[in-house]
Design a protein around this motif. Structure first.
Motif, PDB file in Angstrom:
ATOM      1  N   ASP A 157       6.424 -10.161   0.216  1.00 44.32           N
ATOM      2  CA  ASP A 157       5.092 -10.533   0.713  1.00 44.32           C
ATOM      3  C   ASP A 157       5.048 -10.539   2.240  1.00 44.32           C
ATOM      4  O   ASP A 157       3.990 -10.643   2.830  1.00 44.32           O
ATOM      5  N   ARG A 158       6.236 -10.459   2.850  1.00 46.60           N
ATOM      6  CA  ARG A 158       6.273 -10.588   4.309  1.00 46.60           C
ATOM      7  C   ARG A 158       6.013  -9.279   5.038  1.00 46.60           C
ATOM      8  O   ARG A 158       5.675  -9.262   6.208  1.00 46.60           O
ATOM      9  N   LYS A 159       6.200  -8.149   4.361  1.00 41.91           N
ATOM     10  CA  LYS A 159       6.009  -6.837   5.001  1.00 41.91           C
ATOM     11  C   LYS A 159       5.317  -5.901   4.011  1.00 41.91           C
ATOM     12  O   LYS A 159       5.472  -6.062   2.802  1.00 41.91           O
ATOM     13  N   PRO A 160       4.609  -4.894   4.540  1.00 39.88           N
ATOM     14  CA  PRO A 160       3.960  -3.939   3.630  1.00 39.88           C
ATOM     15  C   PRO A 160       4.957  -2.900   3.136  1.00 39.88           C
ATOM     16  O   PRO A 160       4.903  -1.725   3.515  1.00 39.88           O
ATOM     17  N   TYR A 161       5.874  -3.304   2.288  1.00 39.77           N
ATOM     18  CA  TYR A 161       6.918  -2.381   1.795  1.00 39.77           C
ATOM     19  C   TYR A 161       6.299  -1.199   1.058  1.00 39.77           C
ATOM     20  O   TYR A 161       5.204  -1.304   0.475  1.00 39.77           O
ATOM     21  N   HIS A 162       7.032  -0.110   1.062  1.00 36.55           N
ATOM     22  CA  HIS A 162       6.622   1.058   0.280  1.00 36.55           C
ATOM     23  C   HIS A 162       6.671   0.683  -1.207  1.00 36.55           C
ATOM     24  O   HIS A 162       7.661   0.098  -1.662  1.00 36.55           O
ATOM     25  N   PRO A 163       5.624   1.018  -1.961  1.00 40.48           N
ATOM     26  CA  PRO A 163       5.642   0.617  -3.374  1.00 40.48           C
ATOM     27  C   PRO A 163       6.802   1.243  -4.146  1.00 40.48           C
ATOM     28  O   PRO A 163       7.299   0.653  -5.106  1.00 40.48           O
ATOM     29  N   GLN A 164       7.237   2.441  -3.724  1.00 43.37           N
ATOM     30  CA  GLN A 164       8.366   3.051  -4.445  1.00 43.37           C
ATOM     31  C   GLN A 164       9.681   2.347  -4.110  1.00 43.37           C
ATOM     32  O   GLN A 164      10.610   2.354  -4.909  1.00 43.37           O
ATOM     33  N   LYS A 165       9.749   1.737  -2.921  1.00 45.14           N
ATOM     34  CA  LYS A 165      10.960   0.972  -2.590  1.00 45.14           C
ATOM     35  C   LYS A 165      11.024  -0.298  -3.442  1.00 45.14           C
ATOM     36  O   LYS A 165      12.047  -0.605  -4.048  1.00 45.14           O
ATOM     37  N   LEU A 166       9.913  -1.027  -3.478  1.00 44.86           N
ATOM     38  CA  LEU A 166       9.897  -2.240  -4.306  1.00 44.86           C
ATOM     39  C   LEU A 166      10.100  -1.882  -5.775  1.00 44.86           C
ATOM     40  O   LEU A 166      10.855  -2.542  -6.494  1.00 44.86           O
ATOM     41  N   GLY A 167       9.412  -0.830  -6.226  1.00 50.11           N
ATOM     42  CA  GLY A 167       9.544  -0.411  -7.623  1.00 50.11           C
ATOM     43  C   GLY A 167      10.975  -0.025  -7.949  1.00 50.11           C
ATOM     44  O   GLY A 167      11.506  -0.371  -9.011  1.00 50.11           O
TER      45      GLY A 167
ATOM     46  N   GLU B  87       9.815  -2.586  16.512  1.00 49.89           N
ATOM     47  CA  GLU B  87       8.718  -2.285  15.587  1.00 49.89           C
ATOM     48  C   GLU B  87       9.048  -1.019  14.785  1.00 49.89           C
ATOM     49  O   GLU B  87       8.766  -0.935  13.584  1.00 49.89           O
ATOM     50  N   LEU B  88       9.657  -0.047  15.457  1.00 50.69           N
ATOM     51  CA  LEU B  88      10.057   1.163  14.730  1.00 50.69           C
ATOM     52  C   LEU B  88      11.090   0.815  13.657  1.00 50.69           C
ATOM     53  O   LEU B  88      11.042   1.317  12.531  1.00 50.69           O
ATOM     54  N   ASN B  89      12.020  -0.077  14.008  1.00 49.59           N
ATOM     55  CA  ASN B  89      13.040  -0.509  13.051  1.00 49.59           C
ATOM     56  C   ASN B  89      12.394  -1.142  11.815  1.00 49.59           C
ATOM     57  O   ASN B  89      12.771  -0.858  10.681  1.00 49.59           O
ATOM     58  N   GLU B  90      11.394  -1.981  12.048  1.00 48.09           N
ATOM     59  CA  GLU B  90      10.675  -2.601  10.922  1.00 48.09           C
ATOM     60  C   GLU B  90       9.982  -1.534  10.072  1.00 48.09           C
ATOM     61  O   GLU B  90       9.967  -1.614   8.848  1.00 48.09           O
ATOM     62  N   TRP B  91       9.403  -0.552  10.747  1.00 53.98           N
ATOM     63  CA  TRP B  91       8.696   0.521  10.030  1.00 53.98           C
ATOM     64  C   TRP B  91       9.675   1.274   9.119  1.00 53.98           C
ATOM     65  O   TRP B  91       9.371   1.549   7.957  1.00 53.98           O
ATOM     66  N   PHE B  92      10.851   1.590   9.646  1.00 54.56           N
ATOM     67  CA  PHE B  92      11.865   2.246   8.807  1.00 54.56           C
ATOM     68  C   PHE B  92      12.258   1.325   7.662  1.00 54.56           C
ATOM     69  O   PHE B  92      12.438   1.769   6.529  1.00 54.56           O
ATOM     70  N   HIS B  93      12.399   0.047   7.978  1.00 54.82           N
ATOM     71  CA  HIS B  93      12.896  -0.895   6.971  1.00 54.82           C
ATOM     72  C   HIS B  93      11.945  -1.001   5.773  1.00 54.82           C
ATOM     73  O   HIS B  93      12.374  -0.976   4.624  1.00 54.82           O
ATOM     74  N   PHE B  94      10.642  -1.089   6.039  1.00 57.72           N
ATOM     75  CA  PHE B  94       9.748  -1.256   4.877  1.00 57.72           C
ATOM     76  C   PHE B  94       9.329   0.076   4.267  1.00 57.72           C
ATOM     77  O   PHE B  94       8.896   0.132   3.128  1.00 57.72           O
ATOM     78  N   GLY B  95       9.474   1.190   5.030  1.00 56.29           N
ATOM     79  CA  GLY B  95       8.944   2.455   4.541  1.00 56.29           C
ATOM     80  C   GLY B  95       9.917   3.320   3.747  1.00 56.29           C
ATOM     81  O   GLY B  95       9.486   4.216   3.016  1.00 56.29           O
TER      82      GLY B  95
END
Ligand code: SF4
Length: 496
Positions: free
Chosen positions: A33-43, A372-380
């Motif tokens: 809930d803390r980041k907009p993770y990629h749905p395929q990553k969470l899935g 911020e780029l690191n976070e983007w890689f992390h959730f994407g």
């Protein structure tokens, strides 16, 4: 005693399971809930956990699978059922995670026994005993690991007499080349159910349909076989290439399985080496693959371990701009960047040259905050975890730190032009630096060198780059600065 398996520790033969009486898996949602993770990553993570639960039960383990908001909530329920239980856990690689988990367990009256993380070949103790200098050099580590593991070795020398084949591994495919097939692992009922729940439950970023990642040990082994049979040979020469419309080329696509623990590093290395021994793959491809798994993957984990928490806060170049909206998938006329972002949006994956020389290169030159780029890689990205993205993005990707790189991996449009077919079909002119249709990478590149001259001129191997900058007169530099400012404005406004 109960073995606690985290969601990325799913190998069914992991040593943490030796003599296990019970197994605990916790499916917590608060982190997602803390980041907009990629749905395929969470899935992927949740489906892999649920499949591991079922496989372990089938293998005879007594498995408790707790779904909860936080680890703390699940542990409350666990210790209510088993007061004073001792939990055995593989030491997680994320900074501070082991201590946080120990505190959660001990505050509920339990105890935590940590064991080595067998998803890596080199333990912290082995690395620290080997590494006695200040800086971190990948090549030294890699050669030490090759000797230590006896991989592609002939006595004390590398087989074939060469440690690396980089020169052979920088080709671009001919126009009539067709990439080998990409394996697809169609979701079964449990995976579909999980993906539907993720789509409904979480605020995500990325495409939720088209999921085809391996979620079980059996699928991960199939993916490994498929790679070795169809993709390993062309992987080497084309590993740095980019081709329009192709997100995978001959890359292994095994990183998500390795980082979830569905595959072990030694078994994938052995499969590749076996292909070379059978004359089914050339040495340059096999060595290139071994370098990634035995070299870079292990090295990153230790650089992260040894340099955190300073690593994640560092930026040698003090950049603070927000990532431009094109990283959210809003589209850009820059073909290379548009393709790379859409690969991430569509599958949660882009290969390493898109990550390094397009996505990170542009963010670096633009002046985006590396954190911020690191976070983007992390959730994407489906294969992203803190221990791997943080050193990759802050070290290789943006030169926020020089602990293991001696120069920034930045380039003008020239690199993309040499290694891809993107530029021929792009709205921008890769040969122009100034002017309305000039490739944005060009002005940003020279402006970056000019802007950070004080820090970079004397750094590592930057002499050649600055000798080119020195040849530009004041009028040219002024036009470059003006063009770079226009590009940054347009990128910020989503008009690039
Ligand atoms: Fe990328 Fe520039 Fe080439 Fe366009 S011209 S594809 S922006 S490198």
């Amino acid at each position: 005693m109960t073995v606690w398996l985290l969601g990325d520790q799913l190998h069914p033969e992991s040593h943490v399971l030796d003599d296990a009486e019970r197994v605990l898996l916790i499916e917590a949602t608060a982190f997602a809930d803390r980041k907009p993770y990629h749905p395929q990553k969470l899935g992927l993570v949740f489906a892999a956990m649920r499949h591991a639960r079922d496989a372990l039960r089938e293998a005879g383990y007594d498995v408790t699978y707790r779904r909860a908001r936080t680890f703390g909530d699940a542990l409350d329920a666990h210790f209510e059922a088993r007061p004073g239980d001792d939990l055995r856990l593989m030491r997680p690689p994320s900074h501070g995670a082991a201590e946080r988990l120990r505190s959660l367990v001990e505050s509920r009256g339990g105890s935590l026994t940590l064991v080595d993380d067998d998803r890596f070949r080199c333990s912290p103790e082995a690395f620290d005993a080997w590494h006695d200098g200040d800086g971190f050099r990948h090549e030294d580590f890699y050669r030490w690991m090759r000797r230590r593991e006896g991989v592609l070795m002939d006595g004390d020398d590398p087989v074939g007499g060469q440690w690396n084949y980089d020169e052979s591994n920088r080709e671009t495919p001919p126009d009539d080349w067709s990439p080998p097939p990409v394996p697809r692992f169609e979701p079964d009922e449990l995976t579909r159910e999980t993906l539907d729940w993720v789509a409904e439950r979480f605020d995500t970023w990325g495409e939720s349909t088209g999921f085809a990642w391996p979620v079980t040990r059996a699928e991960a082994l199939d993916a490994l076989d498929h790679f070795v049979e169809h993709r390993l040979s062309p992987f080497g020469p084309y590993q740095d290439a980019m081709v329009g419309g192709e997100s995978a080329l001959a890359h292994s696509l095994l990183s998500s399985s390795l980082n979830l623990g569905l595959l072990g590093p030694r078994e994938v290395i052995d499969a590749a080496v076996d292909a070379w021994e059978r004359d089914a793959a050339p040495i340059e491809s096999v060595e290139g693959f071994v370098r990634q798994v035995l070299g870079w993957r292990e090295f990153m984990r230790h650089v992260y371990r040894r340099t955190m928490p300073d690593l994640v806060e560092s930026d040698l170049l003090s950049r603070s701009r927000d990532l431009p909206p094109l990283y959210e998938g809003e589209g850009t006329e820059m073909r290379c960047l548009d393709e790379a972002v859409s690969h991430v949006y569509d599958r949660g994956y882009a290969h390493h040259i898109e990550r390094l020389m397009v996505l990170s290169n542009f963010a670096s030159l633009y002046g985006a905050d590396p954190r911020e780029l690191n976070e983007w890689f992390h959730f994407g990205f489906v294969d992203a975890y803190h221990w791997v993205t943080t050193p990759n993005v802050l070290g290789m990707g943006t030169f926020a730190t020089d602990v293991f790189t001696s120069k920034p991996y930045v380039s003008s449009g020239n690199y993309v032009d040499r290694m891809s077919d993107h530029c021929a079909a792009c709205a921008y002119d890769v040969d122009a630096t100034t002017g309305d249709d000039a490739c944005p990478f060009n002005a940003l590149y020279w402006d970056f060198l000019d802007d950070h001259e004080e820090t970079l001129r004397g750094t590592g191997r930057m002499g050649l780059m600055y000798s080119h900058l020195d040849r530009k007169d004041d009028a040219e530099l002024s036009a470059i600065r003006e063009r770079a400012a226009t590009i940054r404005n347009r990128a910020r406004e989503g008009r690039l």
